[in-house]
Design a protein around this motif. Structure first.
Motif, mmCIF file in Angstrom:
data_model
loop_
_atom_site.group_PDB
_atom_site.id
_atom_site.type_symbol
_atom_site.label_atom_id
_atom_site.label_comp_id
_atom_site.label_asym_id
_atom_site.label_seq_id
_atom_site.Cartn_x
_atom_site.Cartn_y
_atom_site.Cartn_z
ATOM 1 N N ASP A 285 11.466 -19.594 18.055
ATOM 2 C CA ASP A 285 11.664 -19.539 16.604
ATOM 3 C C ASP A 285 11.099 -18.253 16.003
ATOM 4 O OD1 ASP A 285 9.057 -20.155 17.141
ATOM 5 O OD2 ASP A 285 8.847 -21.619 15.527
ATOM 6 N N GLY A 286 10.711 -17.314 16.856
ATOM 7 C CA GLY A 286 10.184 -16.050 16.347
ATOM 8 C C GLY A 286 11.278 -15.185 15.766
ATOM 9 N N LYS A 287 10.890 -14.258 14.915
ATOM 10 C CA LYS A 287 11.866 -13.315 14.359
ATOM 11 C C LYS A 287 11.129 -12.068 13.857
ATOM 12 C CE LYS A 287 11.873 -15.542 9.831
ATOM 13 N NZ LYS A 287 12.667 -16.160 8.767
ATOM 14 N N TRP A 288 11.894 -11.031 13.612
ATOM 15 C CA TRP A 288 11.342 -9.822 13.021
ATOM 16 C C TRP A 288 11.523 -9.905 11.514
ATOM 17 C CZ3 TRP A 288 8.499 -7.014 16.196
ATOM 18 C CH2 TRP A 288 8.797 -6.992 17.568
ATOM 19 N N ALA A 289 10.523 -9.485 10.791
ATOM 20 C CA ALA A 289 10.599 -9.523 9.327
ATOM 21 C C ALA A 289 9.924 -8.305 8.753
ATOM 22 C CB ALA A 289 9.905 -10.791 8.808
ATOM 23 N N ASP A 290 10.191 -7.999 7.478
ATOM 24 C CA ASP A 290 9.471 -6.907 6.820
ATOM 25 C C ASP A 290 9.044 -7.328 5.420
ATOM 26 O OD1 ASP A 290 11.697 -6.689 5.183
ATOM 27 O OD2 ASP A 290 12.539 -5.038 6.362
ATOM 28 N N ARG B 289 0.813 -1.208 0.000
ATOM 29 C CA ARG B 289 0.000 0.000 0.000
ATOM 30 C C ARG B 289 0.857 1.273 0.000
ATOM 31 N NH1 ARG B 289 -3.990 2.623 -2.046
ATOM 32 N NH2 ARG B 289 -4.712 4.335 -0.746
ATOM 33 N N PHE B 290 1.882 1.295 0.854
ATOM 34 C CA PHE B 290 2.604 2.558 1.086
ATOM 35 C C PHE B 290 3.994 2.594 0.448
ATOM 36 C CE2 PHE B 290 -0.161 1.974 4.921
ATOM 37 C CZ PHE B 290 -1.072 2.969 4.612
ATOM 38 N N ASP B 291 4.434 1.467 -0.053
ATOM 39 C CA ASP B 291 5.754 1.373 -0.663
ATOM 40 C C ASP B 291 6.867 1.695 0.326
ATOM 41 O OD1 ASP B 291 7.367 0.664 -2.769
ATOM 42 O OD2 ASP B 291 7.499 2.701 -3.564
ATOM 43 N N VAL B 292 6.612 1.453 1.585
ATOM 44 C CA VAL B 292 7.674 1.499 2.602
ATOM 45 C C VAL B 292 7.557 0.216 3.422
ATOM 46 C CG1 VAL B 292 7.803 4.019 2.766
ATOM 47 C CG2 VAL B 292 6.245 2.760 4.254
ATOM 48 N N PRO B 293 8.665 -0.349 3.848
ATOM 49 C CA PRO B 293 8.576 -1.595 4.618
ATOM 50 C C PRO B 293 8.051 -1.359 6.026
ATOM 51 C CG PRO B 293 10.852 -0.869 4.458
ATOM 52 C CD PRO B 293 10.039 0.082 3.627
ATOM 53 N N MET B 294 7.459 -2.388 6.591
ATOM 54 C CA MET B 294 7.103 -2.351 8.009
ATOM 55 C C MET B 294 7.627 -3.621 8.669
ATOM 56 S SD MET B 294 3.494 -2.124 10.077
ATOM 57 C CE MET B 294 3.227 -3.871 10.002
ATOM 58 N N ILE B 295 8.470 -3.444 9.635
ATOM 59 C CA ILE B 295 8.986 -4.590 10.378
ATOM 60 C C ILE B 295 7.878 -5.131 11.274
ATOM 61 C CG2 ILE B 295 10.690 -5.328 12.100
ATOM 62 C CD1 ILE B 295 12.432 -2.940 11.066
ATOM 63 N N GLY B 296 7.719 -6.438 11.290
ATOM 64 C CA GLY B 296 6.705 -7.055 12.135
ATOM 65 C C GLY B 296 7.190 -8.398 12.646
ATOM 66 N N ALA B 297 6.518 -8.896 13.654
ATOM 67 C CA ALA B 297 6.964 -10.134 14.304
ATOM 68 C C ALA B 297 6.413 -11.361 13.587
ATOM 69 C CB ALA B 297 6.520 -10.157 15.757
ATOM 70 N N ILE B 298 7.266 -12.342 13.418
ATOM 71 C CA ILE B 298 6.812 -13.688 13.076
ATOM 72 C C ILE B 298 6.634 -14.386 14.420
ATOM 73 C CG2 ILE B 298 7.328 -15.835 11.866
ATOM 74 C CD1 ILE B 298 7.245 -13.514 9.933
ATOM 75 N N GLY B 299 5.404 -14.661 14.794
ATOM 76 C CA GLY B 299 5.129 -15.209 16.110
ATOM 77 C C GLY B 299 4.630 -14.127 17.053
ATOM 78 N N LYS B 300 4.681 -14.440 18.321
ATOM 79 C CA LYS B 300 4.133 -13.527 19.318
ATOM 80 C C LYS B 300 5.202 -12.593 19.882
ATOM 81 C CE LYS B 300 0.314 -16.400 20.926
ATOM 82 N NZ LYS B 300 -0.376 -16.953 22.106
ATOM 83 N N THR B 301 4.731 -11.499 20.456
ATOM 84 C CA THR B 301 5.622 -10.607 21.195
ATOM 85 C C THR B 301 5.132 -10.519 22.634
ATOM 86 O OG1 THR B 301 4.334 -8.684 20.499
ATOM 87 C CG2 THR B 301 6.273 -9.245 19.175
ATOM 88 N N ASP B 302 6.027 -10.141 23.502
ATOM 89 C CA ASP B 302 5.736 -10.165 24.932
ATOM 90 C C ASP B 302 6.042 -8.800 25.544
ATOM 91 O OD1 ASP B 302 5.371 -10.709 27.555
ATOM 92 O OD2 ASP B 302 6.823 -12.346 27.682
ATOM 93 N N PHE B 303 4.993 -8.173 26.105
ATOM 94 C CA PHE B 303 5.145 -6.854 26.715
ATOM 95 C C PHE B 303 5.340 -6.952 28.231
ATOM 96 C CE2 PHE B 303 3.886 -3.616 23.509
ATOM 97 C CZ PHE B 303 3.551 -4.457 22.468
ATOM 98 N N ALA B 304 5.362 -8.157 28.768
ATOM 99 C CA ALA B 304 5.276 -8.319 30.227
ATOM 100 C C ALA B 304 6.584 -8.054 30.954
ATOM 101 C CB ALA B 304 4.787 -9.726 30.555
#
Lengths: 203, 231
Positions: free
Chosen positions: B226-231, B200-215
């Motif tokens: 096995d989680g990782k950040w991807a874009d 949509r925006f022609d800019v990457p967005m980094i996001g999580a493969i799997g869950k993230t933990d704010f605790a």
């Protein structure tokens, strides 16, 4: 001159004290220390919906004839409780009294804590009123609910009161919102015709 | 040659007189669940701590403020209704606390109540021909297809305020700077949302493969081994 100096000093000391008090107040606002787990919620407020939910005795089955909330109006719906077998969070079906179950809608139930909450809140387990039926008072919301487990949207019924009718025979009608079986995998869909099953897993 | 020099002069003059505030950094923060809705869910009970997303947001906002030029705009967008509801549940004025935090950080606080208001801000919060979004961070509930600003706050385990990948087409496609840095700190965004974002925006967005933990406090971490950040 000496008196003026002492007064000025007094004002200065007072300002320092006031600023200390203000800072102390600011310190009551929790700031999570880096790398440490944050605190849990404050103690339950006595008599609050959460207090009732946590501390009222639980039943194994609803009580026939029990009423909760506003149940006075002539306009009501008939609800049939079912747990979605594919993991959706819908409550069950809802129809008007003069409608057949084939015309019922699969709904998301918006509770009104402090007035009327889902009947299964009184039960030991949430599925203990499976196939029970109720009279529901309330209204349909103008917005929809998004179910993140299945990536689908449901009509929202805002519950304001209910009466327990009793256990009923299972219904042989489609489970889920009306577009569940009509959905076709297109490749552009976020769902691709199968559940997302990625319940938000934070904290 | 004279024409070329004249054109170059105009271009340089234009650059020199361009508005100083031509970039905006945005942190978007979703709301917490109600304890009433999450009661009895054990280990999967969400948002025991009411400011899990807020604390992470403030850390990122401080980073942005520290990196920003003095005249760069840093804006904090917060979904208000969930904090208002949690305030009522806990007898605390969380909205006032949010304002205090924004003031302490020196950032602009903009509350929004629904998707339409959010999109209106992204499109027209500033003249996007002049002020592009240079940095975007999202803190909140999510699945791979959706940012969930409301989650288990109005309806148990569901949302009434969200931004689905299919909603991205409702946002103007040219609001971001070409070198914009975007990241979702929520769960699963890297599995689908990032791709739709880029489309949509022609800019990457980094996001999580799997869950993230704010605790843990601090910025969220990947939960799965096995989680990782991807874009």
């Amino acid at each position: 001159m000496h008196t003026v100096f002492l007064r000025a000093l007094g004002v200065l000391i007072a300002l320092v004290m006031v600023s200390t008090v203000v800072r102390a107040d600011d310190d009551t606002v929790y700031k999570a220390p880096a790398g440490q787990a944050p605190p849990v919620a404050p103690p339950l407020r006595k008599g609050s919906p959460l207090d009732h939910l946590a501390n009222d005795p639980k039943q194994n089955a609803p009580t026939v004839g029990y009423r909760e909330g506003n149940t006075q109006g002539n306009v009501y719906w008939i609800g049939h409780r079912l747990i979605d077998p594919v993991g959706g969070q819908g409550w069950g079906w809802l129809r008007k009294p003069d409608q057949r179950w084939g015309n019922a809608r699969w709904i998301a139930l918006q509770e009104s804590p402090g007035l009327a909450v889902a009947p299964h809140r009184k039960l030991v387990k949430a599925d203990m009123d499976l196939n029970w039926e109720y009279k529901f008072w309330g209204r349909f919301a103008t917005y929809k609910a998004y179910d993140p487990r299945l990536d689908e949207q449901l009509p929202v019924f805002i519950l304001q009161g209910y009466e327990v009718i009793g256990a009923a025979a299972p219904l042989n009608i489609k489970v889920g919102p009306s577009d569940r079986i009509d959905h076709l995998p297109s490749g552009a869909s976020s769902r691709d015709n199968r559940p997302i099953l990625s319940d938000p897993g934070v904290d | 040659m004279r024409l070329l020099l004249a054109s170059l002069s105009i271009l340089l003059l234009g650059l020199a007189t361009a508005p100083a505030q031509d970039r905006e950094d945005i942190v978007l923060t979703g709301g917490p669940a109600l304890r009433f809705m999450e009661h009895g869910k054990g280990d999967v009970s969400h948002d025991v701590y009411w400011f899990n997303f807020v604390d992470a947001s403030t850390i990122r906002l401080k980073e942005l403020k520290d990196q920003a030029k003095p005249d760069e705009i840093v804006t904090w967008l917060i979904y208000r209704p969930s904090y208002a509801a949690r305030s009522r549940e806990m007898d605390l004025d969380l909205l006032a606390q949010l304002q205090q935090k924004a003031n302490a950080l020196g950032v602009r606080l903009v509350f929004f109540d629904n998707k339409a208001q959010l999109i209106a801000y992204l499109d027209r919060g500033f003249d996007r021909d002049k002020v592009k979004i240079a940095d975007f961070d999202y803190f909140g509930h999510s699945n791979k297809a959706c940012f969930l600003f409301d989650y288990s706050n109005t309806i148990d385990t569901m949302s009434i305020a969200w931004l689905h990948v299919k909603d991205l087409r409702l946002i103007d496609s040219d609001i971001f700077a070409r070198d914009a840095v975007c990241k979702s700190w929520g769960c699963h965004s890297g599995e689908m949302y990032s791709k739709w974002w880029k489309n949509r925006f022609d800019v990457p967005m980094i996001g999580a493969i799997g869950k993230t933990d704010f605790a843990h406090g601090g910025l969220p971490q990947l939960s799965n081994s096995d989680g990782k950040w991807a874009d």
